[in-house]
Motif scaffolding. Structure first.
Motif, PDB file in Angstrom:
ATOM      1  N   GLY A   1      19.516   6.402  23.370  1.00 43.37           N
ATOM      2  CA  GLY A   1      19.556   6.493  24.824  1.00 43.37           C
ATOM      3  C   GLY A   1      19.537   5.136  25.478  1.00 43.37           C
ATOM      4  O   GLY A   1      19.448   4.098  24.810  1.00 43.37           O
TER       5      GLY A   1
ATOM      6  N   THR B   1      19.077   4.048  32.992  1.00 45.49           N
ATOM      7  CA  THR B   1      20.154   4.078  33.987  1.00 45.49           C
ATOM      8  C   THR B   1      19.553   3.973  35.390  1.00 45.49           C
ATOM      9  O   THR B   1      18.339   3.972  35.563  1.00 45.49           O
TER      10      THR B   1
ATOM     11  N   SER C   1      23.764   8.888  35.085  1.00 42.48           N
ATOM     12  CA  SER C   1      23.569   9.593  33.816  1.00 42.48           C
ATOM     13  C   SER C   1      24.510  10.776  33.675  1.00 42.48           C
ATOM     14  O   SER C   1      25.088  11.008  32.607  1.00 42.48           O
ATOM     15  N   ASN C   2      24.673  11.563  34.740  1.00 43.84           N
ATOM     16  CA  ASN C   2      25.583  12.705  34.685  1.00 43.84           C
ATOM     17  C   ASN C   2      27.031  12.240  34.491  1.00 43.84           C
ATOM     18  O   ASN C   2      27.803  12.858  33.763  1.00 43.84           O
TER      19      ASN C   2
ATOM     20  N   GLY D   1      27.431  11.393  30.869  1.00 47.92           N
ATOM     21  CA  GLY D   1      27.492  12.595  30.042  1.00 47.92           C
ATOM     22  C   GLY D   1      28.878  13.224  30.052  1.00 47.92           C
ATOM     23  O   GLY D   1      29.422  13.606  29.004  1.00 47.92           O
TER      24      GLY D   1
ATOM     25  N   HIS E   1      25.951  19.228  28.130  1.00 46.75           N
ATOM     26  CA  HIS E   1      25.203  18.198  28.857  1.00 46.75           C
ATOM     27  C   HIS E   1      24.120  18.890  29.670  1.00 46.75           C
ATOM     28  O   HIS E   1      24.381  19.897  30.334  1.00 46.75           O
TER      29      HIS E   1
ATOM     30  N   ASP F   1      21.485  18.328  32.688  1.00 53.64           N
ATOM     31  CA  ASP F   1      20.992  17.518  33.802  1.00 53.64           C
ATOM     32  C   ASP F   1      19.530  17.885  34.040  1.00 53.64           C
ATOM     33  O   ASP F   1      19.215  18.832  34.750  1.00 53.64           O
TER      34      ASP F   1
ATOM     35  N   SER G   1      24.036  15.650  25.306  1.00 56.05           N
ATOM     36  CA  SER G   1      23.577  14.568  26.175  1.00 56.05           C
ATOM     37  C   SER G   1      22.594  15.112  27.204  1.00 56.05           C
ATOM     38  O   SER G   1      22.650  16.291  27.563  1.00 56.05           O
TER      39      SER G   1
ATOM     40  N   THR H   1      20.194  14.029  30.832  1.00 54.18           N
ATOM     41  CA  THR H   1      19.827  13.162  31.953  1.00 54.18           C
ATOM     42  C   THR H   1      18.360  13.362  32.292  1.00 54.18           C
ATOM     43  O   THR H   1      17.899  14.506  32.371  1.00 54.18           O
TER      44      THR H   1
ATOM     45  N   ASP I   1      15.404  11.612  35.154  1.00 56.89           N
ATOM     46  CA  ASP I   1      15.044  10.632  36.179  1.00 56.89           C
ATOM     47  C   ASP I   1      13.547  10.360  36.117  1.00 56.89           C
ATOM     48  O   ASP I   1      12.747  11.297  35.989  1.00 56.89           O
TER      49      ASP I   1
ATOM     50  N   PHE J   1      19.422   8.140  30.044  1.00 61.50           N
ATOM     51  CA  PHE J   1      20.476   8.999  29.512  1.00 61.50           C
ATOM     52  C   PHE J   1      20.356   9.001  27.993  1.00 61.50           C
ATOM     53  O   PHE J   1      20.215   7.945  27.372  1.00 61.50           O
TER      54      PHE J   1
ATOM     55  N   SER K   1      26.006   1.339  27.910  1.00 60.12           N
ATOM     56  CA  SER K   1      25.914   1.544  29.353  1.00 60.12           C
ATOM     57  C   SER K   1      27.239   1.327  30.054  1.00 60.12           C
ATOM     58  O   SER K   1      28.098   0.580  29.573  1.00 60.12           O
TER      59      SER K   1
END
Length: 490
Positions: free
Chosen positions: A147, A150, A156-157, A160, A278, A280, A305, A307, A309, A323, A355
């Motif tokens: 990971g 971010t 991040s989304n 993904g 993915h 979120d 993947s 995400t 926060d 991420f 990144s």
């Protein structure tokens, strides 16, 4: 160049004195401001604040007194801001910040590490990787996982869906998007998500050259979760119509409702159809630290993947996110090499390879300091408190006459509700939202559900109690009563 010693932190006495003087004064001014218990917001109208900011001087020729500049900042910026640390701030996914994280911000600014190449972020590189590994273990991701930090959920989304797109093109058509651009069939690629998914799914699709038309929104059930049976039917319909369903974008904590899609079932659907999954979890990922609610993340470890926060329920200053990928090899779709930055022949950890950013802040430090100083136990207690408060609030609102609650059993700490009115419910709810905002006594959010105006509590603040919630509702109720009286008088 001795005249510049006052401007940069170094070993010189002039530098040390300048540094300590301005930080001490800033600290004292902020402490005094909050000691006076400011309201959530001072209630000024937008145009009034805009005029005050317009009057500020942009720069100076010969420099100005720090005291003068700080005084103006306090008067024009700080006093005109939303104070998210106030327990009456209950609007957005906008959290109060932990004191250890604020201290870390100072260290981050002083060191000014850039997390792209190892020779710009030596120790920082390894601390970020250490924290990424720890978080991956908390999420129960496989040993092959990796990971990067971010700026938050939007980035991040985007990452993904970018990896999902390039992986599908490579595995299905042996097509290298990095070198060749999008294949001719790209307009038939499809991403499936909940109708309550974050807007960045569509935004990312448009930026990735797939267009918003690539996003297929699946209806939700009574709990605002993606309907899995509908999803499966839609996947088959798309395939039979000549489209290529490449990714399922699941949501672990929708913005309005905090609802969590059935991650386990979605993993199966993705696997059965050769699709990328993915998740979120920008909002709900913090449950990894909750003893009571971590089970709600079941299945997230199987996602391709993820995400998360940290500037939500990890209580970090904006911006701070992460991420993750199930297989670190997926980062090959992002990796580029430059001789002056991360030459291919160097055997060093250049984080730019993972990144979409080049220059990137050392945000891992503030989360690291918070985890060490606050501790996992209190993180768990804070998160659990806000979820319990949301449940109590939803139950109380449901039993209150004249109020309609959409999610009476909140999964996280967001509650969507509105005051009912036979004549003009939308006008009523918009009026009372504004009345509370400009009173400065509290701050809640507004949203629209099926075109109708609703209100929302987002109870992120661990300092908020039922007393603050009831105080806000009391103010809203009074405004609703006044609005209805005016209606009747017309």
């Amino acid at each position: 160049m001795n005249q510049f010693k006052d401007y940069f932190l170094s070993q010189h006495a002039e530098s040390q004195n300048s540094f300590q003087r301005i930080l001490s004064e800033t600290q004292n001014l902020l402490s005094e401001f909050y000691r006076q218990q400011p309201k959530v917001f001072n209630g000024k109208k937008a145009e009034e604040i805009e005029k005050e900011i317009a009057l500020l001087t942009n720069s100076s020729i010969n420099g100005e007194s720090p005291s003068l500049v700080l005084k103006e900042i306090m008067e024009k910026v700080v006093s005109n801001s939303i104070h998210v640390t106030h327990p009456g701030s209950m609007a957005h996914l906008h959290c109060p910040t932990l004191i250890p994280a604020i201290a870390a911000e100072l260290i981050i600014a002083v060191l000014n590490q850039s997390m792209d190449s190892w020779d710009q972020s030596t120790a920082a590189t390894y601390l970020e990787e250490k924290l990424v590994k720890w978080l991956a273990e908390k999420l129960l991701l496989a040993d092959s996982a990796d990971g990067t930090f971010t700026s938050g959920g939007t980035q991040s989304n985007y990452m993904g869906l970018l990896l999902a797109r390039d992986h599908f093109c490579q595995s299905q058509w042996n097509w290298d998007v990095k070198k060749l651009g999008l294949p001719a069939e790209a307009h038939k690629l499809r991403i499936l998500c909940s109708e309550k998914a974050h807007f960045t799914v569509s935004k990312s699709a448009s930026q990735l050259g797939l267009g918003e038309q690539a996003v297929v929104k699946i209806k939700t059930d009574a709990h605002m979760r993606m309907c899995v049976s509908t999803l499966k039917k839609e996947i088959q319909r798309l395939k039979s119509s000549g489209y290529y369903p490449m990714c399922i974008a699941a949501t672990c904590g929708t913005t309005d409702f905090g609802s969590i899609d059935a991650l386990g079932e979605l993993t199966e659907a993705a696997s059965e159809n050769g699709m990328w999954l993915h998740v979120d979890a920008a909002y709900g990922g913090a449950l990894v630290l909750s003893k009571k609610h971590c089970g709600k993340l079941a299945g997230i470890n199987l996602a391709d993947s993820v995400t998360i926060d940290f500037h939500k329920m990890f209580y970090q200053p904006i911006s701070c996110g992460a991420f993750f990928v199930k297989n670190k090899s997926s980062f090959q779709y992002l990796s580029y090499h430059a001789d002056y930055l991360n030459p291919e022949e160097e055997d060093l950890d250049h984080l730019v390879n993972k990144s979409v950013q080049t220059t990137r802040r050392f945000d891992a430090l503030k989360l690291y300091m918070s985890l060490r100083i606050v501790g996992e136990r209190d993180f768990s207690c804070m998160i659990d408190h806000t979820i319990e408060l949301a449940k109590q609030t939803a139950l109380w609102l449901k039993e209150t006459s004249g109020i309609e609650v959409i999610n009476s059993e909140p999964e996280l700490n967001a509650i969507v509700f509105r005051f009912t009115d036979e004549k003009d419910a939308d006008g009523l709810n918009l009026h009372i939202y504004k009345k509370l905002l400009y009173s400065g006594e509290g701050l809640i959010a507004k949203t629209k559900i099926n075109g109708s105006q609703y209100l929302k509590f987002t109870l992120l603040n661990p300092q908020t109690t039922m007393a603050e919630v009831k105080l806000a509702v009391e103010s809203l109720s009074q405004s609703a009563k006044e609005y209805k009286q005016k209606e009747e008088a017309l």
